[in-house]
Structures are given as C-alpha cells and as structure tokens.
Enzyme design. Structure first.
Site, short mmCIF file in Angstrom:
data_model
loop_
_atom_site.label_atom_id
_atom_site.label_comp_id
_atom_site.label_asym_id
_atom_site.label_seq_id
_atom_site.Cartn_x
_atom_site.Cartn_y
_atom_site.Cartn_z
N TYR A 281 0.86 -1.19 0.00
CA TYR A 281 0.00 0.00 0.00
C TYR A 281 0.89 1.24 0.00
CZ TYR A 281 -3.81 3.15 1.25
OH TYR A 281 -4.74 4.16 1.25
N TYR A 331 -5.36 4.64 -7.89
CA TYR A 331 -5.65 4.52 -6.46
C TYR A 331 -7.00 3.88 -6.24
CZ TYR A 331 -6.13 5.63 -1.55
OH TYR A 331 -6.29 5.52 -0.18
#
Length: 386
Positions: A281, A331
């Site tokens: 992440y 994203y």
C-alpha cells in the site's frame, strides 16, 4: 492455522481509470462488480456476500453509495453485506469470516470513487477542521510528519524515496492501463518536482483516480472448478495502533505492519525470505519503506541501501508494486495491491508479468499490504498459487 489455503480470490473486475468524466461512483461499482463476477465465471445469482470498501461522499449530487444501493443496481440479493468503517481495512478478513461461518459462498469486494471528475477530493471535509487552524490539511501533511521523523530516526529521506518513485514508474511504463504509462521519470525528474508538504514531493504522493476495482472471494474447493489458476490466501494478519499521528509513537515504526505481518507470516508458515514479490500500500513513498522495514526485509536505517541498484524494478531481486501501484497506476485503496497480486499469480499481466518477460522470478508467493488513516491500521495478506 485453520484459514491457511482455505479461501481464494477467483475473479478481478476493472473499469476505465484515471480522469473519467460524466461517471458516478455508483456506476464504477456496478461495472467493477459485474466484470469481477464475469471474470470468475459466475453469475449474479451466485454472489451472496457484498462488501463495499470505504467510500467518500460526492459533492456532485450523487446519492450516498451504500451497499444496498450497489446491490440493487448490480442485481444482487446478498445474504450478508457491509461497508468498511472509515479506514478499518478489514474487508478481506470479514469476507473470510463470513465464508468460514457458512453464511455465504461467494463474496464480492468492491471499491469505486470519482474524485477527479465528481468534485470530491481526499482530505476535504469536517474531519480536517480542527487541524486546519494549525495549517494541517489532508493526509499528506500527516505522512509528512511521519516521514520527517523517520529522516531523523533512521536517516532516510528523498535519497531513498526516489528509488521507490522511479522504480514503480518503470512498472507503470509496462502497464497500458496505468495513469502514468506514457510518462517516464528519472531521478532528476523526481528531485525537480514540486513540494507538496516537505519532505514529500509530488511523486511521493499517490494518485487521485476515477474508477473502480472489485474481486470475488470463495473457497479453494469451489475455486478449483472455475476457470483461473487458484490463488489461495495463505496468511492474513491485522493490527490497529489507532492513535492519531499527532499523538502516535509509531511515526518511524514499528507501525501496524510489524504485528500484522508477524501474524500473517505465522499463519502462512513462511518468512520474508520466501516472498517472491510485494504489492505494498503506497499512499506515499515513505509508507512503502516503513512497511517493508516493519515486515523485516531490512533493518531500520538500511532502506537507503536495500532500495539501491533497482531492487524493486523490472529485473530486480524483489519486485514491488508491479502495476505501478497507487503512485503510478491508480488509487483503489487496498484493492490496487490485492488485484495486481492475483493477476500476477494467475499469469495474466502480459508485458509486466513477473518471470522471463521482466527478468524476474516466476512468482509463487506474493505479499500484499493495506494501510489506513495515518498509520492507524494495517492489514497483511499473503497469496500463493496452488
């Protein structure tokens, strides 16, 4: 442990991504979920669990995108459904709990948003009002505090983060759907980019993306009868330090990645030495560094050496964020990482496929991370091809 290799990701759903005008977040949910169900070789009627990843309200007049609304528009009638609370990062754990309890057979997890075209950007809202008086706006300022502390604590900084930004951009250059596919980046480009909040430059920040992403989770037994290679969930862990960054003691680690990773590695029965690639992440470049550090790939202060010589790039010894990640592909919160790892293990990534095409090891085991808030919550998932 009981959950190891018992459940699998069997389908992935994509939508157009980047700046996509005249689309609602709801429409991206519908498209991503529909594509994931089709990719898994299933029908809508097979899906009896729905989890909508965290969403952000729109300023464009779109109604609140609840799981009920999403299910209605996709044509689902789930036995169980939920929506992630704030940044809990518990959607995959919840899916496995439902499956383990026998409450459902196939769970679809979806994320969708339209911040570029729909008038809603991250970091806006009432949650920032109390900090704005001190000049703190949005997530970048919070992570900048953590990154600055790390510069003091273990001598990291732009000389380390440039390797992450440039390395992930090289992966995006191999990914035709990546937002930065046609935009190469050198170290000089990195250093010449503008500050967002010091010490973080523009390439240190993740992208803002219109679009959606979804995946379908079921048992390994059912997965063996579907069309793709079986990608099993080998290990799973979570930890929630929970503190606001201003009061946190974990700015420079250990973050929630440490305990979360230890739990996942223990469940999987492996160590970092067994990992072939990582999908981390990457809301910011610093997040990639501190996560890999807390997972045990290198010791505090060794990041500047570990990332040198193309470690994470195509041809490197430990590929990281092979789609370009949130820094250079798109994203979609933790689904950016989870779906890319699944596609890599299924062997479906074409020019960026790990193995001979990218002069890397053909992957058997991939580590994924998810992170919420300002280092407030962390989830670790280890996937492998059975």
């Amino acid at each position: 442990m009981g959950l190891k290799d018992k459940y699998a990701i069997v389908g992935v759903g994509y939508t157009p991504q980047g700046r996509v005008p005249d689309r609602t977040a709801l429409s991206f949910h519908v498209e991503a979920i529909s594509n994931a169900i089709k990719d898994a070789g299933l029908k809508r009627e097979d899906i009896d669990g729905l989890i909508c990843y965290r969403h952000f309200p729109s300023f464009s007049g779109e109604p609140d995108v609840t799981p009920y609304l999403v299910a209605q528009h996709v044509g689902l009638a789930p036995k169980v459904m939920s929506q992630e609370a704030n940044c809990a990062r518990d959607q995959l754990l919840n899916a496995l709990c439902w499956l383990e309890a026998g409450l459902c057979s196939y769970v679809v997890i979806s994320y969708a948003h339209n911040p570029l075209s729909g008038g809603r950007f991250f970091g806006q809202g009432i949650d920032n009002y109390n900090k704005a008086v001190f000049g703190q706006f949005g997530a970048t300022s919070g992570y900048a505090m953590a990154a600055r502390r790390a510069m003091h604590t273990f001598a990291t900084g732009p000389e380390t983060w440039k390797h992450i930004a440039v390395g992930q951009r090289k992966w995006a250059n191999l990914n035709p759907i990546a937002m930065m596919h046609d935009r190469t980046m050198t170290y000089d480009d990195y250093y010449n980019s503008r500050w967002v909040v010091e010490p973080l430059r523009l390439p240190d920040n993740c992208l803002v993306t219109d679009g959606g992403r979804a995946c379908v989770v079921t048992s390994v037994e059912r997965a063996r009868h579907l069309g793709h290679p079986v990608v099993a969930i080998m290990g799973l862990g979570q930890h929630n330090p929970a503190c606001e960054i201003e009061q946190a003691t974990n700015m420079a680690g250990p973050t929630g990645a440490k305990l979360s990773g230890e739990i996942a590695f223990a469940m999987a029965g492996i160590t970092p030495d067994d990992i072939d690639a990582c999908e981390i992440y990457d809301c910011f470049t610093y997040t990639v560094e501190i996560t890999l550090q807390d997972y045990g790939f290198f010791k505090p202060g060794e990041g500047r050496y570990w990332f040198q010589d193309g470690t994470i790039e195509p041809g490197g010894r430990m590929p990281v964020n092979t789609s370009g990640g949130q820094l250079s592909e798109a994203y979609f919160m933790g689904l950016t990482q989870l779906t890319e790892a699944t596609m890599q293990l299924m062997g479906r990534c074409e020019e960026r496929q790990l193995g001979p095409k990218t002069n890397t090891k053909t992957p058997e085991i991939i580590l994924c991370s998810d992170n919420g808030g300002i280092l407030q919550t962390h989830s670790t998932t280890i996937l492998r091809r059975l």
